[in-house]
Design a protein around this motif. Sequence first.
Motif, PDB file in Angstrom:
ATOM      1  N   LYS A  77       0.808  -1.219   0.000  1.00 14.98           N
ATOM      2  CA  LYS A  77       0.000   0.000   0.000  1.00 14.98           C
ATOM      3  C   LYS A  77       0.840   1.268   0.000  1.00 14.98           C
ATOM      4  O   LYS A  77       0.296   2.373   0.003  1.00 14.98           O
ATOM      5  CB  LYS A  77      -0.933   0.009   1.226  1.00 14.98           C
ATOM      6  N   LEU A  78       2.183   1.132  -0.008  1.00 12.68           N
ATOM      7  CA  LEU A  78       3.071   2.291   0.066  1.00 12.68           C
ATOM      8  C   LEU A  78       3.602   2.685  -1.307  1.00 12.68           C
ATOM      9  O   LEU A  78       3.905   1.824  -2.139  1.00 12.68           O
ATOM     10  CB  LEU A  78       4.257   2.004   0.996  1.00 12.68           C
ATOM     11  N   THR A  79       3.720   3.992  -1.537  1.00 15.60           N
ATOM     12  CA  THR A  79       4.426   4.521  -2.710  1.00 15.60           C
ATOM     13  C   THR A  79       5.596   5.351  -2.192  1.00 15.60           C
ATOM     14  O   THR A  79       5.397   6.375  -1.533  1.00 15.60           O
ATOM     15  CB  THR A  79       3.498   5.393  -3.571  1.00 15.60           C
ATOM     16  N   VAL A  80       6.819   4.885  -2.470  1.00 18.98           N
ATOM     17  CA  VAL A  80       8.026   5.483  -1.915  1.00 18.98           C
ATOM     18  C   VAL A  80       8.707   6.338  -2.979  1.00 18.98           C
ATOM     19  O   VAL A  80       8.950   5.869  -4.096  1.00 18.98           O
ATOM     20  CB  VAL A  80       8.997   4.402  -1.410  1.00 18.98           C
ATOM     21  N   THR A  81       9.023   7.581  -2.636  1.00 20.92           N
ATOM     22  CA  THR A  81       9.706   8.501  -3.549  1.00 20.92           C
ATOM     23  C   THR A  81      10.931   9.081  -2.845  1.00 20.92           C
ATOM     24  O   THR A  81      10.817   9.645  -1.758  1.00 20.92           O
ATOM     25  CB  THR A  81       8.783   9.646  -3.986  1.00 20.92           C
ATOM     26  N   VAL A  82      12.096   8.931  -3.473  1.00 23.59           N
ATOM     27  CA  VAL A  82      13.334   9.472  -2.909  1.00 23.59           C
ATOM     28  C   VAL A  82      13.380  10.966  -3.200  1.00 23.59           C
ATOM     29  O   VAL A  82      13.337  11.380  -4.362  1.00 23.59           O
ATOM     30  CB  VAL A  82      14.573   8.771  -3.511  1.00 23.59           C
ATOM     31  N   THR A  83      13.446  11.789  -2.171  1.00 22.98           N
ATOM     32  CA  THR A  83      13.459  13.250  -2.355  1.00 22.98           C
ATOM     33  C   THR A  83      14.828  13.867  -2.108  1.00 22.98           C
ATOM     34  O   THR A  83      15.049  15.014  -2.482  1.00 22.98           O
ATOM     35  CB  THR A  83      12.441  13.913  -1.399  1.00 22.98           C
TER      36      THR A  83
END
Length: 446
Positions: free
Chosen positions: A400-406
């Motif tokens: 259920k997670l959407t991971v974005t490297v910022t």
Amino acid sequence: MYSDIIFYLGLLLSLFVLGCFFSAAEMAFSALSRPRVKTLAEGGSKRANLVLSLHERFDELISTLLICNNVVAITAATVGVIFFVRLAGEEHGPWISAVIITAIVVVLTDIFPKSIAKESPERVAMAVAPFLNFLMAVLKPVNRLIAKMRKGLSKAIIKEEENEQDERALLGQELLFRVEEAENDGDISEADSQLISNAIEFNDLRAEDILTPRVNIAGIPKDSTLERMADIFMESGYSRLPVYEESLDKICGIVHIRDFLKCMADENVPLESIIVPPVYAAPTARVRDLLTLLKKEKSHMAIVIDEYGGTEGLVTMEDILEQLVGDIYDENDEFIEEFTRLEDGTHKIECSADLEKLFEYFEMEAPADDESHHTTTVGGWIMDKLGRIPEQGDTFAHEKLTVTVTQADQRRAEVCIIAVAAAEETPEEEKDEAEEIRGSLTTISK
């Protein structure tokens, strides 16, 4: 015949009372709080002292209660058959006895007494302790025989070493469970519960679990000038720093800022004289053994060496103490919130955060070892999922997670933003929402 019926009825009632007694006693001694009883004993209660004495022989106590309870149940079943045969005849008596006696034994002499005893186990335990002490003395030979048989059977089935390891693991889990129960019951505070849990889990920790990784180590080159060393101390904010030759893989000692200041104040003090030999440790060294080693060597820092002889990281005395009492901050430490919920509903996560804490934060199952490749940080997990060094803007989905490297540098991810997918509505929720919309439209039309 009438007198026989009265006799057997009275005998049954007596057996039921005994069954209630033994069931309540079993629950009371299983659920009682030793600290509470100990407090009563210290206040001069003889009954409380007796309860503590019996509880220390818990296996013998439970064995006695089980023997008595089974004898009572079997006797009640036998007497019940005789009673109902005489009352209803040989044709219907046995099955009537089976139904009624079973219902009474299960409900009245097992469930109800245990439920009542659980509400106030200490009071019930002190009430029944004298009679139990007498029964344990009477059945002591039987209990000894049962203990020997159990021990022999255990050795025959399970290897002794494996049995000891399992017992230690189960003991730790049981202690953690009891601490959690005590916190839920209000016997101890949340802070005390955390402290006790940390102490229980302390024995399982290894150096690799708490070390500061090599990339985060601030060190001093051995050929540095005093001015350069002063700058490094100021920039790092640490009171102790490792000294290395050529690279951090060749750490030759530790310098304390107090000794360094003496060296700067007195030109006759050589730099080599203030460099203390380092303490080395393996990544798999137990933290408790490492603590003993640091105390023995009168050192506050250990260098963790990998299998190739290079520096994997370092562990300080403060790192070890934090595993017991939680994070320790001083006026020079910068507090970094590892998990932050943003206004738009997403979550800002520091990639140095522990991976298990991440999945606890989102109430999810942690990935198996074959999925995470034994990584312990969020940054390592991101690298595993991407299969390369993360770059700013990289994104992927996990359940259920959407991971974005910022935020990332050339070697690792530093910060990421995680969005959580909204839970899918069930048909009932969709129906309720449709009804609500129709109701709103009806109100507007009126």
